[in-house]
Design a protein around this motif. Structure first.
Motif, PDB file in Angstrom:
ATOM      1  N   ARG A  94      13.246  -0.811 -10.703  1.00  0.00           N
ATOM      2  CA  ARG A  94      12.665  -1.596  -9.613  1.00  0.00           C
ATOM      3  C   ARG A  94      13.728  -1.789  -8.542  1.00  0.00           C
ATOM      4  O   ARG A  94      14.888  -2.051  -8.856  1.00  0.00           O
ATOM      5  CB  ARG A  94      12.179  -2.948 -10.112  1.00  0.00           C
ATOM      6  N   PHE A  95      13.309  -1.640  -7.303  1.00  0.00           N
ATOM      7  CA  PHE A  95      14.228  -1.794  -6.177  1.00  0.00           C
ATOM      8  C   PHE A  95      13.744  -2.862  -5.214  1.00  0.00           C
ATOM      9  O   PHE A  95      12.555  -3.188  -5.178  1.00  0.00           O
ATOM     10  CB  PHE A  95      14.364  -0.479  -5.395  1.00  0.00           C
ATOM     11  N   GLN A  96      14.668  -3.375  -4.432  1.00  0.00           N
ATOM     12  CA  GLN A  96      14.359  -4.157  -3.250  1.00  0.00           C
ATOM     13  C   GLN A  96      14.647  -3.228  -2.079  1.00  0.00           C
ATOM     14  O   GLN A  96      15.683  -2.567  -2.058  1.00  0.00           O
ATOM     15  CB  GLN A  96      15.228  -5.410  -3.169  1.00  0.00           C
ATOM     16  N   GLY A  97      13.733  -3.164  -1.125  1.00  0.00           N
ATOM     17  CA  GLY A  97      13.924  -2.261  -0.005  1.00  0.00           C
ATOM     18  C   GLY A  97      13.830  -2.968   1.325  1.00  0.00           C
ATOM     19  O   GLY A  97      13.163  -3.995   1.451  1.00  0.00           O
ATOM     20  N   ALA A 156       0.833  -1.210   0.000  1.00  0.00           N
ATOM     21  CA  ALA A 156       0.000   0.000   0.000  1.00  0.00           C
ATOM     22  C   ALA A 156       0.865   1.256   0.000  1.00  0.00           C
ATOM     23  O   ALA A 156       0.580   2.230  -0.704  1.00  0.00           O
ATOM     24  CB  ALA A 156      -0.926  -0.003   1.215  1.00  0.00           C
ATOM     25  N   GLY A 157       1.943   1.226   0.778  1.00  0.00           N
ATOM     26  CA  GLY A 157       2.867   2.356   0.804  1.00  0.00           C
ATOM     27  C   GLY A 157       3.522   2.588  -0.545  1.00  0.00           C
ATOM     28  O   GLY A 157       3.657   3.721  -1.004  1.00  0.00           O
ATOM     29  N   ARG A 158       3.930   1.503  -1.204  1.00  0.00           N
ATOM     30  CA  ARG A 158       4.547   1.636  -2.532  1.00  0.00           C
ATOM     31  C   ARG A 158       3.579   2.278  -3.511  1.00  0.00           C
ATOM     32  O   ARG A 158       3.971   3.127  -4.315  1.00  0.00           O
ATOM     33  CB  ARG A 158       5.002   0.277  -3.052  1.00  0.00           C
ATOM     34  N   SER A 159       2.336   1.880  -3.440  1.00  0.00           N
ATOM     35  CA  SER A 159       1.326   2.487  -4.312  1.00  0.00           C
ATOM     36  C   SER A 159       1.200   3.980  -4.027  1.00  0.00           C
ATOM     37  O   SER A 159       1.169   4.801  -4.948  1.00  0.00           O
ATOM     38  CB  SER A 159      -0.014   1.782  -4.101  1.00  0.00           C
ATOM     39  N   ARG A 160       1.172   4.324  -2.753  1.00  0.00           N
ATOM     40  CA  ARG A 160       1.102   5.740  -2.360  1.00  0.00           C
ATOM     41  C   ARG A 160       2.323   6.502  -2.869  1.00  0.00           C
ATOM     42  O   ARG A 160       2.217   7.603  -3.393  1.00  0.00           O
ATOM     43  CB  ARG A 160       0.991   5.860  -0.840  1.00  0.00           C
ATOM     44  N   GLY A 161       3.501   5.920  -2.715  1.00  0.00           N
ATOM     45  CA  GLY A 161       4.728   6.570  -3.158  1.00  0.00           C
ATOM     46  C   GLY A 161       4.770   6.769  -4.661  1.00  0.00           C
ATOM     47  O   GLY A 161       5.210   7.813  -5.154  1.00  0.00           O
ATOM     48  N   LYS A 162       4.315   5.775  -5.411  1.00  0.00           N
ATOM     49  CA  LYS A 162       4.275   5.903  -6.873  1.00  0.00           C
ATOM     50  C   LYS A 162       3.327   7.019  -7.290  1.00  0.00           C
ATOM     51  O   LYS A 162       3.661   7.844  -8.158  1.00  0.00           O
ATOM     52  CB  LYS A 162       3.865   4.574  -7.509  1.00  0.00           C
ATOM     53  N   GLU A 197      11.270   4.333  -6.963  1.00  0.00           N
ATOM     54  CA  GLU A 197      11.129   3.558  -8.194  1.00  0.00           C
ATOM     55  C   GLU A 197      10.624   4.428  -9.342  1.00  0.00           C
ATOM     56  O   GLU A 197      11.118   4.320 -10.468  1.00  0.00           O
ATOM     57  CB  GLU A 197      10.187   2.367  -7.976  1.00  0.00           C
ATOM     58  N   GLN A 198       9.680   5.283  -9.062  1.00  0.00           N
ATOM     59  CA  GLN A 198       9.158   6.161 -10.097  1.00  0.00           C
ATOM     60  C   GLN A 198      10.193   7.202 -10.520  1.00  0.00           C
ATOM     61  O   GLN A 198      10.364   7.467 -11.703  1.00  0.00           O
ATOM     62  CB  GLN A 198       7.883   6.865  -9.614  1.00  0.00           C
ATOM     63  N   ALA A 199      10.884   7.781  -9.550  1.00  0.00           N
ATOM     64  CA  ALA A 199      11.862   8.823  -9.854  1.00  0.00           C
ATOM     65  C   ALA A 199      13.019   8.284 -10.703  1.00  0.00           C
ATOM     66  O   ALA A 199      13.492   8.967 -11.613  1.00  0.00           O
ATOM     67  CB  ALA A 199      12.398   9.444  -8.565  1.00  0.00           C
ATOM     68  N   GLU A 230      18.977  -2.072  -6.472  1.00  0.00           N
ATOM     69  CA  GLU A 230      18.261  -2.325  -7.714  1.00  0.00           C
ATOM     70  C   GLU A 230      17.877  -3.803  -7.765  1.00  0.00           C
ATOM     71  O   GLU A 230      18.668  -4.675  -7.425  1.00  0.00           O
ATOM     72  CB  GLU A 230      19.120  -1.951  -8.926  1.00  0.00           C
ATOM     73  N   PHE A 231      16.628  -4.059  -8.139  1.00  0.00           N
ATOM     74  CA  PHE A 231      16.102  -5.419  -8.180  1.00  0.00           C
ATOM     75  C   PHE A 231      17.008  -6.305  -9.019  1.00  0.00           C
ATOM     76  O   PHE A 231      17.384  -5.944 -10.125  1.00  0.00           O
ATOM     77  CB  PHE A 231      14.679  -5.421  -8.744  1.00  0.00           C
ATOM     78  N   GLY A 232      17.385  -7.444  -8.467  1.00  0.00           N
ATOM     79  CA  GLY A 232      18.235  -8.370  -9.195  1.00  0.00           C
ATOM     80  C   GLY A 232      19.713  -8.192  -8.916  1.00  0.00           C
ATOM     81  O   GLY A 232      20.521  -9.023  -9.289  1.00  0.00           O
TER      82      GLY A 232
END
Length: 156
Positions: free
Chosen positions: A129-132, A38-44, A123-125, A151-153
């Motif tokens: 994709r990141f792992q946090g 939910a936070g990621r959605s808010r941040g995006k 991620e948007q900026a 960074e993811f991966g």
């Protein structure tokens, strides 16, 4: 529907009560996943509203914009103190987070929604994709709540 008297904000007390109820009903891990998502959605959404999508903004300017939007002049979720790039890791230093409010020293409480909000904005900026993860806490002796992103991966 707009709330002409109460406006857009509610209290930390009510939000944390919702978190506690979710933890009782769903368990800690499931609640953490849901709140982080939910936070990621808010941040995006926030990054889109601020015009930060795939921007070439400096980390100092990004921290300032996020602090304004999430801090005392915004939604009061947290204060974003600074964002630093340490090679493969981006560290975000926050204070006065929603998750730490009202918690006793030594609490194992992790920042989930707050971590997610910063995560989604990054991620948007950056268009990546990141792992946090939440790596340091004021509740456990840290000077800040620190979120680390890779960074993811890519491994740390």
């Amino acid at each position: 529907m707009l709330r002409p008297t109460l406006g857009d904000f509610s209290s930390i007390i009510c939000f944390k009560a919702a978190i506690a109820g979710m933890e009782d009903a769903l368990g800690d891990k499931t609640t953490a996943i849901a709140l982080t998502t939910a936070g990621r959605s808010r941040g995006k959404n926030l990054a889109q509203q601020l015009g930060l999508v795939n921007s070439s903004i400096s980390l100092d300017d990004l921290a300032s914009k996020l602090c304004h939007a999430l801090g005392k002049d915004g939604t009061c979720l947290c204060t974003v103190e600074k964002i630093v790039d340490e090679g493969d890791v981006i560290k975000v230093y926050t204070s006065e987070t929603l998750c730490s409010a009202g918690e006793p020293q030594g609490s194992e409480r992790k920042c989930t929604f707050t971590l997610g909000a910063v995560w989604g904005a990054l991620e948007q900026a950056f268009g990546k994709r990141f792992q946090g993860k939440h790596t340091e806490s004021v509740l456990r002796g840290g000077s800040h709540d620190v979120f680390e992103f890779t960074e993811f991966g890519k491994s740390k």
